[in-house]
Each structure stands twice: as structure tokens, then as C-alpha cells.
Motif scaffolding. Sequence first.
Motif, PDB file in Angstrom:
ATOM      1  N   THR A 198     -22.074  -9.926 -23.071  1.00 13.01           N
ATOM      2  CA  THR A 198     -22.092  -9.649 -21.640  1.00 13.01           C
ATOM      3  C   THR A 198     -21.512 -10.837 -20.890  1.00 13.01           C
ATOM      4  OG1 THR A 198     -24.052  -8.273 -21.896  1.00 13.01           O
ATOM      5  CG2 THR A 198     -23.541  -9.028 -19.664  1.00 13.01           C
ATOM      6  N   LEU A 199     -20.361 -10.615 -20.270  1.00 11.41           N
ATOM      7  CA  LEU A 199     -19.708 -11.650 -19.485  1.00 11.41           C
ATOM      8  C   LEU A 199     -20.064 -11.435 -18.015  1.00 11.41           C
ATOM      9  CD1 LEU A 199     -17.317 -13.908 -19.476  1.00 11.41           C
ATOM     10  CD2 LEU A 199     -15.979 -12.021 -18.560  1.00 11.41           C
ATOM     11  N   LEU A 255     -10.608 -10.201 -29.184  1.00 11.54           N
ATOM     12  CA  LEU A 255     -11.077  -9.334 -28.112  1.00 11.54           C
ATOM     13  C   LEU A 255     -10.671  -7.893 -28.414  1.00 11.54           C
ATOM     14  CD1 LEU A 255     -12.617  -9.770 -25.472  1.00 11.54           C
ATOM     15  CD2 LEU A 255     -10.419  -9.997 -24.303  1.00 11.54           C
ATOM     16  N   LEU A 256     -11.669  -7.040 -28.617  1.00 12.86           N
ATOM     17  CA  LEU A 256     -11.406  -5.648 -28.977  1.00 12.86           C
ATOM     18  C   LEU A 256     -11.413  -4.724 -27.767  1.00 12.86           C
ATOM     19  CD1 LEU A 256     -13.712  -5.322 -32.130  1.00 12.86           C
ATOM     20  CD2 LEU A 256     -11.287  -5.925 -32.056  1.00 12.86           C
ATOM     21  N   ALA A 257     -12.373  -4.932 -26.858  1.00 13.67           N
ATOM     22  CA  ALA A 257     -12.496  -4.037 -25.712  1.00 13.67           C
ATOM     23  C   ALA A 257     -13.147  -4.759 -24.547  1.00 13.67           C
ATOM     24  CB  ALA A 257     -13.317  -2.797 -26.088  1.00 13.67           C
ATOM     25  N   HIS A 299     -19.984  -7.639 -17.288  1.00 12.77           N
ATOM     26  CA  HIS A 299     -19.019  -6.798 -17.992  1.00 12.77           C
ATOM     27  C   HIS A 299     -19.265  -6.915 -19.487  1.00 12.77           C
ATOM     28  CE1 HIS A 299     -16.839  -6.162 -14.269  1.00 12.77           C
ATOM     29  NE2 HIS A 299     -16.991  -7.447 -14.037  1.00 12.77           N
ATOM     30  N   CYS A 300     -19.005  -5.827 -20.193  1.00 11.06           N
ATOM     31  CA  CYS A 300     -19.229  -5.799 -21.637  1.00 11.06           C
ATOM     32  C   CYS A 300     -17.937  -6.144 -22.372  1.00 11.06           C
ATOM     33  CB  CYS A 300     -19.718  -4.409 -22.052  1.00 11.06           C
ATOM     34  SG  CYS A 300     -19.947  -4.259 -23.816  1.00 11.06           S
ATOM     35  N   LEU A 301     -17.992  -7.183 -23.189  1.00 10.61           N
ATOM     36  CA  LEU A 301     -16.869  -7.530 -24.050  1.00 10.61           C
ATOM     37  C   LEU A 301     -17.229  -7.172 -25.482  1.00 10.61           C
ATOM     38  CD1 LEU A 301     -15.923 -11.137 -22.850  1.00 10.61           C
ATOM     39  CD2 LEU A 301     -14.997  -8.965 -22.055  1.00 10.61           C
ATOM     40  N   ARG A 302     -16.363  -6.442 -26.153  1.00  8.48           N
ATOM     41  CA  ARG A 302     -16.564  -6.222 -27.583  1.00  8.48           C
ATOM     42  C   ARG A 302     -15.593  -7.134 -28.318  1.00  8.48           C
ATOM     43  NH1 ARG A 302     -15.347  -0.987 -28.382  1.00  8.48           N
ATOM     44  NH2 ARG A 302     -17.304  -0.426 -27.376  1.00  8.48           N
TER      45      ARG A 302
END
Length: 138
Positions: free
Chosen positions: A23-24, A87-89, A113-116
Motif C-alpha cells: 500500500t503506497l 512493478l506488476l500492477a 494505492h495498491c502496488l503489486r
Amino acid sequence: DNNSAALMPKKLAEPSGSTLELTLTKPHALGDCGTCGVTLADQSGKRKNGVYAVVMGSTFRERTKHVVVTSATGAAAEAGLLVHDELLAFNNEPIESVQHAEGLFLSAAKGEHCLRVRRLGAAVPLVVGKVVGSTSQG
């Protein structure tokens, strides 16, 4: 006060190739990658290496450039992003390129924001812009 040292063992515990959801928290709406403390680079070139194929998966992603983190400070570091993470998504939107990722960071609203990411660690050498010619390591 210095609790980043306490977090280090936890961060390093994930096996290479793990996919993580981070979570960014974006500090303000007009920020870009730099505001979030992220710098990204295309990791280009196909690998014949078996380990790499297993880690990356031999899917459509093989035809894309892998967007890897080259530095993470500030908000990115707080989110748990590490150098060499792929960084995937971003908020479930698959990342296609560095420019695409930067656009998503830029247009994102202030807040969480959600970083995958795929945690590659040091298992895969970081190749920025060119393929390294060394084949000595199997």
C-alpha cells in the motif's frame, strides 16, 4: 525511533519470486514517481536462464519489458518497496512500461494505492537499458 532496522529481517524473508501487495500512500495529488520516492527502469532482454523463466513465467510477459524499481525512498520505502522489485500492477492495472507506470503514478489521487510487485531481490541481476553479455553463471 529507528524502526527501519527492525523491519529489515521481515522484508528479506520473502523468497525470491514472491508476489506482494503493498500500500503506497501518495503524499499529494499532483505528485509523480519522484514525489512518491520511486525511480523505475525497463529491464529488457529475454533470458534463456531456466531460473529466470520460472521466476518470470513464460507467459505473454516474456514479450514485455519488466519494469523494475531502481530506487525507493519516502512514500515508496514506507510502503515496503525495495530496489529490484518488479512493478506488476498499480491499483490492479497491469504495468506495461516505465512510461505507463509513471503516468499511473502521476494521475493517481492523493491517498492510498495498491502496488503489486514481484520481489526478485538480488536473484536476478538488474539490467538497465542493455543486456549484459556474461553467461558464466548458470
